[in-house]
Design a protein around this motif. Structure first.
Motif, short mmCIF file in Angstrom:
data_model
loop_
_atom_site.label_atom_id
_atom_site.label_comp_id
_atom_site.label_asym_id
_atom_site.label_seq_id
_atom_site.Cartn_x
_atom_site.Cartn_y
_atom_site.Cartn_z
N CYS A 199 85.79 14.74 25.51
CA CYS A 199 86.75 14.83 26.50
C CYS A 199 87.95 13.49 26.60
CB CYS A 199 85.86 14.60 27.82
SG CYS A 199 85.16 16.24 28.19
N GLY A 257 95.68 16.36 25.98
CA GLY A 257 95.89 16.66 27.51
C GLY A 257 97.02 17.55 27.48
N VAL A 258 96.81 18.26 28.73
CA VAL A 258 97.74 19.39 28.91
C VAL A 258 99.02 18.75 29.62
CG1 VAL A 258 98.40 21.59 30.44
CG2 VAL A 258 96.19 21.05 29.18
N THR A 310 99.50 18.00 33.85
CA THR A 310 98.36 17.95 34.55
C THR A 310 97.28 16.92 34.07
OG1 THR A 310 97.35 19.42 33.11
CG2 THR A 310 98.87 20.62 34.62
N THR A 311 96.05 17.04 34.70
CA THR A 311 95.00 16.01 34.40
C THR A 311 94.12 16.85 33.47
OG1 THR A 311 93.90 16.69 36.24
CG2 THR A 311 95.09 14.73 36.40
N SER A 312 94.38 18.04 33.12
CA SER A 312 93.34 19.06 32.08
C SER A 312 93.74 18.71 30.62
CB SER A 312 93.58 20.42 32.27
OG SER A 312 93.56 20.76 33.76
N CYS A 313 92.76 19.01 30.08
CA CYS A 313 92.84 18.70 28.43
C CYS A 313 92.16 19.87 27.89
CB CYS A 313 92.08 17.35 27.97
SG CYS A 313 90.25 17.67 28.16
N VAL A 314 92.64 20.11 26.53
CA VAL A 314 92.31 21.01 25.61
C VAL A 314 91.19 20.59 25.11
CG1 VAL A 314 92.99 22.96 23.87
CG2 VAL A 314 94.53 22.02 25.61
#
Length: 230
Positions: free
Chosen positions: A15, A20-21, A24-28
């Protein structure tokens, strides 16, 4: 359980290193790697839970066993303490008996020595008294013989009387000095014997006092827990 923590650490690393995307705070993250780690965690957790449940199931038995062992150890310690106390009392009684026997022996020996000293002192006093009496009688006889021989000469007669008196005084002084020396020797010997007897009786008294107050038993009980723990 080690594999669970290891897989969790690897998930955290994935993680943290994931791309990161934007906006956003999301990630791949790589789905296959994450799912594989989750499977490892799923497989490892049941075995650890079973081990924990086994520990819980045996908890009561372990507590009962520990309680029984503690009771057995306590009983053994109490038995050992009683044995040590009995041995200490027996040893104390034996020491007192030996001390009393020694005191009696010393007293008997002192009485024999006292009687022997008294007899010898009396015999020496009688001997010296007899020697003084004989010396006195010889001096008187010599004085009388000398007086009769010189009865016609007044000055010689007076001198003979004076000499006879001096001889008698000296004999009396010698006899008195001899008796005084003998009494002093007897008194000194009795004083030394009295000191020795008092020391022995004092030792017997201390042992009796220790036995009555239970000091020997208390010392044995203090050492009993240590021997039980060992």
């Amino acid at each position: 359980m080690y594999r669970v923590f290891e897989a969790l650490d690897e998930l955290v690393t994935i993680c943290e290193e994931a791309r990161g995307v934007p906006m956003t705070t999301s990630c791949v993250v790589p789905r296959g790697d994450v799912l594989e780690l989750l499977d490892d965690i799923r497989e490892a957790i049941p075995g650890e839970l079973d081990d924990a449940q086994d520990v819980l199931d045996h908890r009561d038995k372990l507590v009962d066993d520990a309680t029984e062992e503690a009771a057995r150890t306590t009983e053994e310690a109490r038995t050992e303490a009683d044995r040590l106390l009995a041995e200490a009392r027996e040893q104390a009684q034996q020491m007192i008996a030996e001390a009393e026997h020694e005191a009696e022996r010393v007293v008997a020996r002192g009485r024999r020595e006292y009687a022997d000293l008294t007899d010898r002192a009396a015999a020496e006093a009688d001997r010296m008294t007899e020697a003084g009496r004989q010396s006195y009688e010889r001096a008187v006889a010599d004085g009388r013989a000398e007086q009769q021989r010189l009865v016609s000469e007044h000055e010689v007669t007076l001198a003979a009387r004076d000499e006879a008196g001096r001889i008698l005084d000296r004999a009396a002084d010698d006899a008195h000095q001899a008796r005084t020396d003998c009494d002093h020797y007897v008194e000194t010997s009795l004083a030394e014997f009295t000191d020795t007897l008092e020391s022995v009786l004092d030792t017997v008294g201390r042992h009796r006092h220790q036995l009555r107050t239970g000091q020997v038993g208390a010392a044995a009980q203090e050492h009993a827990p240590e021997r039980a723990s060992a």
